[in-house]
Design an enzyme around this catalytic site. Sequence first.
Site: not given
Length: 731
Positions: A34-35, A229-230, A260, A616
């Site tokens: 996504k970044t 973002d987020e 998340q 993770r």
Amino acid sequence: MRADFSAELNEQQLQVVTDTEGPLLVLAGAGSGKTRSIIYRCAWLLKEKQIPPWNVLVVTFTNKAARELQERLEKLLGFPVRSLWVGTFHHVCSRILRTEASHLPFNANFSIYDEDAQKSVLKKIYKEHNLDKQKYPFQRVLGRIGRYKNRLQLPEDLAPDASEVAHSKGYHDDFESKFLTIYTLYQQSLLLNQALDFDDILLYTAKLLQSNAAVREKYRQLFRYVMIDEYQDTNQAQFEIVRQIAGGHQHVCVVGDDDQAIYSFRGATIRNILEFERDYQNVHAIRLEQNYRSTMRILTLANAIIKNNRNRHSKDLWSELGEGDKPELFTYQDETDEADRTAELALKLHADGVPFSQMAVLYRTNAQSRVFEYAFLQRKIPHTIVGSLHFYQRKEIKDLLAYLAALTNPADSESLLRIINEPPRGIGQTTVSRLLAFAGKTRVTLWQALQNYQAIEDLNSGMRTRLAEFAGKLENWRRLALKAPVLEVVKDIMDSLDLINLYKQSQDPKDISRVENLIEFVGSVSEFSERWATEHDKPTLLADFLPFVALQTDLDLVQENSDSVRLMTLHNAKGLEFGCVFIVGLEQELLPHRMSLDSREAIEEERRLFYVGVTRAKTRLLLSYAKCRRLYDTFYYTKPSLFLQELDDSLFAGDNDPADLAPAQRVKPKIRHRVTEKDKQFRIGQQVWHSEYGPGIVLSVDGTGPDARLTISFSSGKLAKIIGTFVSTEP
């Protein structure tokens, strides 16, 4: 330099980059790039669409993420873009407020108060208005103020008679009736000091945009393209800021993953990302489901975990990184066995070529770190506690250790100074200064000065009474410590100070964590006492225990080494990745946490937390739980996590033990039988239910069977003594 968008992005990422003219919802699964998508979207706007950088707003979750985004964007474009608006909500809003100060009740040079400054403001208010901070704890007050500000409510926006509102909701304590007064005085004090707290920065920005049409239009014209973002971690105030700015042109792209969303305790609401398509018109939703981090069998497990949540946008992660190893699930005898064998597995993996820096041990609560710290220290495995203090360096533990140190060595004035008003007992700095002056004048220790308080002048009768009570407690504990086992001394101090209830009354998650840490500390004393008694064939005294603790807190034992295993909570693991991940303590009342068992929404957030931990891992995932666990000074049998019970056995590797660590073995978790009224038994730490008070935790048990007298702490904050007949052991 010119970016080759079609060659460097997958199909879905390219859509994110080029779809710029309407509301865009990007559901970016874990590890889906996504970044990268955000950076290339910025590059597309600046390079292909010729949008000036000052007309683009990018809001990130952290300052570090903002710096990384800007650096990578400039590297991609080959020229600086300093005029791009990129930063956290607080950073962006602070710039807006300083620019628009003429419309606000403070000037452009306002100060920003952190939590210590906030408490200092409250301290002055309490002193001036004769308020008791034990009745109105700072953390509880600040937590309530933060929640109101998150809902964009200043004191003048609230009902004038808070006591009536409180009574209508069933509250009957003084806190509710005084809160509005404290909030009003607090806000007045901030304005007098030309200061804002962190919640104010968001609140005043949102209110300014809501109420001032000219300012609102100015920033709609300035921020022609908005990226957030987020987005799953935004709160109500942040939602309103985005809506006011982007509600006109609708050129808004939000990126996030509802799977998340794990920060509701900070005020974040999953509603923002789930209902984005209702908040804006003609929304285009894009799912980023290709994962660039993990092997397929890890993702298969992650997908199986999260599909049990109802409130989510459906998505299935997949990868081209190969099938990989199946995740492994181990069951251990107790938490010490779990820590020891996890450490042995880490050693074996390292011997097989896995760097320590590519390993992480994830757990639900900070208190769980202690046994892992000890196991890793014993084996000289380099490790780093991420996002948390060393267990014995946490405030509540250091306070308790200071009591023990003062009892063992009355000449230790530093330890006595730490505890003389901790927890608060009304012995202020003026009195402490007089004690120190008397000690200096008569050349005695602070302990001796305290024991001779009657010789000190200028002390009123109330202060003499408080000093007498504290001095008497210290002397009694000192005598007890000379002969009684250390476990008895520790429990006597904690019971006398009522530390557990002191922190449980708070609504602050930090104080809930302190309760768990104190309980874990008693467990560590109990564990040490058993080991000492076995090795030395005599009871463990306080003088035996303190050198052991000093060894654990010796920083020389922990070498500064980048190649170290990371120990952290699941919350702190978000956004990180490791080659090998251990997720430990997968038991009911730990994950999902006992404080989250009273609602489906809370359990779903706990399941998302488990999902975050699983995703993770790149190549190896090792899960575990203990069959019994120490709570306070008693062992109790655990149940495997609900989240394990939901999973199919085929998702895990077959029965094997890669480190030859019998009796550790992987088992299919089974749901235990229901307890009938006839054979009902209770234990400390057990979850129970009451028809009126709801869910609670058993703190003490007097007697056996259904007639046992129980002390129960309910999730509502109520503490009650109840006969076992009137509570249920099943929801």
